[in-house]
Write an enzyme that holds these catalytic residues in place. Structure first.
Site, mmCIF file in Angstrom:
data_model
loop_
_atom_site.group_PDB
_atom_site.id
_atom_site.type_symbol
_atom_site.label_atom_id
_atom_site.label_comp_id
_atom_site.label_asym_id
_atom_site.label_seq_id
_atom_site.Cartn_x
_atom_site.Cartn_y
_atom_site.Cartn_z
ATOM 1 C CG HIS A 1 -2.108 0.846 1.116
ATOM 2 N ND1 HIS A 1 -2.129 2.175 1.470
ATOM 3 C CD2 HIS A 1 -3.362 0.578 0.685
ATOM 4 C CE1 HIS A 1 -3.336 2.678 1.294
ATOM 5 N NE2 HIS A 1 -4.100 1.717 0.817
ATOM 6 C CG PHE A 2 -0.676 2.335 -2.944
ATOM 7 C CD1 PHE A 2 -1.610 1.386 -3.329
ATOM 8 C CD2 PHE A 2 -1.110 3.454 -2.258
ATOM 9 C CE1 PHE A 2 -2.964 1.571 -3.057
ATOM 10 C CE2 PHE A 2 -2.455 3.639 -1.980
ATOM 11 C CZ PHE A 2 -3.388 2.702 -2.378
#
Length: 159
Positions: free
Chosen positions: A59-60
């Protein structure tokens, strides 16, 4: 957080007391310390966010951002510390459960290296149910805010 600083009975709550007050553990413990505790009124939780947090793996990749739901969870854990300490709840045989979240808003991203200041205040308390308002800030910017409720539940002795 209000004008009740003179009523604070304990300035800092360290990680040892947090671990004694709530059942969360790595990788889901999202409060490193707390301060400005006012019984039945308010508390400030602190979370030091590092690149080593497991959620940053996905993420991410290349643009790490703390998931907003985990910021809300960190606010809820801060509220649970306030409840446990205010009610003098012995965690043996009891658990504080998150009941609801309302009016959640995500304003600014939280990234590795940020320190989140989680300001939580009690809106209402009745017996073992508390309703809170929480604001998570990085510096002077609001990252997230929400109203949420939690309750103390008898869960029986640990096996």
């Amino acid at each position: 957080m209000g004008d009740n600083a003179e009523q604070a009975v304990q300035t800092d709550i360290d990680i040892a007391e947090i671990l004694a007050r709530i059942p969360h553990r790595y990788p889901f413990l999202l409060v490193d310390r707390a301060e400005d505790y006012n019984p039945h009124q308010s508390i400030v939780g602190i979370k030091c966010v590092t690149i080593n947090e497991p959620f940053f793996q996905g993420h991410f990749p290349g643009n790490p951002v703390m998931p907003g739901v985990l910021i809300i969870e960190a606010l809820a854990q801060t509220g649970a510390v306030l409840m446990s300490k205010s009610l003098e709840v012995d965690t043996e045989g009891k658990t504080i459960f998150f009941m609801s979240v309302d009016n959640a808003r995500f304003r600014n991203p939280v990234r590795p290296g940020d320190v989140i200041r989680m300001e939580v205040e009690v809106l209402r308390a009745r017996s073992s149910i508390f309703k809170f308002k929480g604001v998570a800030k990085v510096g002077d910017k609001v990252a997230a805010e929400a109203e949420f409720a939690a309750m103390v539940v008898e869960t029986g002795p640990k096996a």
